[in-house]
Design an enzyme around this catalytic site. Sequence first.
Site, short mmCIF file in Angstrom:
data_model
loop_
_atom_site.label_atom_id
_atom_site.label_comp_id
_atom_site.label_asym_id
_atom_site.label_seq_id
_atom_site.Cartn_x
_atom_site.Cartn_y
_atom_site.Cartn_z
N SER A 47 -12.75 20.07 -74.76
CA SER A 47 -12.51 21.38 -74.14
C SER A 47 -11.73 22.30 -75.07
CB SER A 47 -11.73 21.22 -72.83
OG SER A 47 -12.50 20.53 -71.89
N ARG A 90 -13.05 25.88 -77.01
CA ARG A 90 -12.32 27.13 -76.78
C ARG A 90 -11.68 27.66 -78.06
NH1 ARG A 90 -12.82 24.34 -72.20
NH2 ARG A 90 -12.51 25.29 -70.14
N GLY A 98 -22.89 22.27 -71.39
CA GLY A 98 -22.63 23.21 -70.30
C GLY A 98 -21.46 24.12 -70.63
N ARG A 124 -29.39 22.36 -65.25
CA ARG A 124 -28.07 22.54 -64.61
C ARG A 124 -27.88 23.97 -64.11
NH1 ARG A 124 -23.63 19.87 -68.28
NH2 ARG A 124 -22.43 20.19 -66.37
N SER A 163 -14.17 24.58 -60.71
CA SER A 163 -14.84 24.53 -62.02
C SER A 163 -14.08 25.33 -63.06
CB SER A 163 -16.27 25.07 -61.90
OG SER A 163 -16.80 25.25 -63.20
N ASP A 204 -14.37 14.08 -65.44
CA ASP A 204 -15.14 13.44 -66.52
C ASP A 204 -14.84 11.95 -66.65
OD1 ASP A 204 -16.34 15.86 -67.09
OD2 ASP A 204 -14.93 16.38 -68.68
N ARG A 242 -24.35 11.86 -61.83
CA ARG A 242 -23.51 10.72 -62.21
C ARG A 242 -23.23 9.77 -61.05
NH1 ARG A 242 -19.45 13.66 -66.59
NH2 ARG A 242 -20.97 13.63 -68.29
N ARG A 281 -21.32 10.04 -71.00
CA ARG A 281 -20.23 9.31 -70.31
C ARG A 281 -20.76 8.08 -69.56
NH1 ARG A 281 -16.09 12.22 -72.01
NH2 ARG A 281 -16.30 14.48 -71.89
C1 S3P Z 1 -15.05 21.44 -68.82
C2 S3P Z 1 -14.93 21.48 -67.48
C3 S3P Z 1 -15.53 20.50 -66.58
C4 S3P Z 1 -15.92 19.23 -67.33
C5 S3P Z 1 -16.61 19.50 -68.62
C6 S3P Z 1 -15.74 20.36 -69.54
C7 S3P Z 1 -14.43 22.51 -69.63
O1 S3P Z 1 -16.69 21.04 -66.00
O2 S3P Z 1 -16.72 18.41 -66.52
O3 S3P Z 1 -16.91 18.29 -69.30
O4 S3P Z 1 -14.23 22.34 -70.85
O5 S3P Z 1 -14.10 23.55 -69.03
P1 S3P Z 1 -16.59 21.96 -64.68
O6 S3P Z 1 -15.66 23.05 -64.98
O7 S3P Z 1 -17.97 22.47 -64.47
O8 S3P Z 1 -16.13 21.04 -63.60
#
Ligand code: S3P
Length: 461
Positions: free
Chosen positions: A23, A27, A100, A128, A173, A320, A351, A393
């Site tokens: 993450s 970013r 995603g 998705r 989220s 996760d 999952r 995962r």
């Molecule tokens: C993430 C947020 C989570 C997580 C993903 C990474 C992120 O997803 O499952 O692996 O970096 O913001 P959600 O925000 O859709 O729950």
Amino acid sequence: MATIKVKKLKSIPADITVPGDKSISHRSAMFAGLAKGTTIIDGFLPSEDCLCTVKAMQALGADVEPLEEVEGIGLVKLAITGRGRVLKEPESFIDCGNSGTTMRLLSGILAGQQFTTELRGDESLSRRPMKRVADPLALMGAKIEGHGMSVCAPLHVTGGALQPITYELPMASAQVKSAVLLAGMFAPGKTTVIEKVPTRNHTESLMTHFGVKWYRKGHEVTVYGNQEPQPNDISVPGDISSAAFWMVAAAATPGSQITIRNVGLNPTRTGVITVLLRMGAQVTHSDEKDNGEPHGNIVVKGGELNGTHIGGAVISNVIDELPILAVAAALARGSTLISDAQELRVKETDRIAAVARNLRAMGVSVQEFDDGMEIEGGAKLRGTTIETFGDHRIAMAFAVAGMFAEGQTVIEGAECIATSYPGFERDLNRFVLGEPPGQAIPVLSRVPRSVGARLGKAEET
Ligand code: S3P
């Protein structure tokens, strides 16, 4: 198709380090690419997902210079020079691969640009739901077109003059929260996201790091409009979601002890420690803080684990880690209930279904619910062939389960692991093959060499 053949665990290594936080790596690359000037990112996670983000920022005009590569892992240090918040229109579509996070967060950034971008994903990502970001970004004035009711990729994101909004998240989220906050930097006035259940706050801590003004009041996160991030070097700690695999392996091995070094310990991500403690594991950690993100060493001592209930507010904190916690539940005494985890159904694969199917194939009794599952712990696991459904995962969680099973466990489609944990198989081998007692922490040779070709123009699309 890559397969990993897992045999019984031989011994728990004394020390291990895991690659950088996914993450934070995503970013950091995004904020650096939006800043005018150069940011050096150290400890970057060179997984396929994060490299998609780097290539995306490169296609949008940022300059990327590889600085350091670690053998068997990849590019861990790079310099990103952004041209400010007005990005260059890309020459072609942007490939978000399996990620995603890339697609959703980038949609927020592209909502503030004066051009249309096509975002594509692999088969899993194209299934998705992107409606969750398309809706709030449309309220702000952007146009996001995709397929079907769930607004699936390929997406066409047309940015424009945005207006600020106050938006209450319909689901917990961090990706949706982040997309709206990133778009908020391009709108005039203040944009607020209301999150009833706290989600990971790396976007907020990195806004601080990159000089973007924001504040939190209770459940509300507000970013000021018309801002541009300022370049600022950053060091990324190890990913607790990757550390979780080895934490569970050690926690379920009586008499063992492992130290996992330099792991990110942001409280919005440490739910896995809370749950393992509740299951009876002994887990301690040190705390250091720089760059706004706490980190430290995690020490896990193994023993008997007990079943527990994983539900409510902790779910978003362990979202996760639920596949590997489900494996911990199978290795524990008694039953474990996982509830309130319906978000697992729309991850890289469903999952809940994937975990239930593979645990059953290993001899575990599992009852599946819409929002989770109940796992009967204590059965003898038997080795089998695991279907990963292209989900990293699932592959890694069941590689760990395989170390506790009789006979051989075969992880089919293991190539998906590269999306988040380069070097996983090498680390797994340290558990399966064992190490002589007193073995020092392996020092990875840092090999600076040009990886420009991998990130170069020819491969941008
Ligand atoms: C993430 C947020 C989570 C997580 C993903 C990474 C992120 O997803 O499952 O692996 O970096 O913001 P959600 O925000 O859709 O729950």
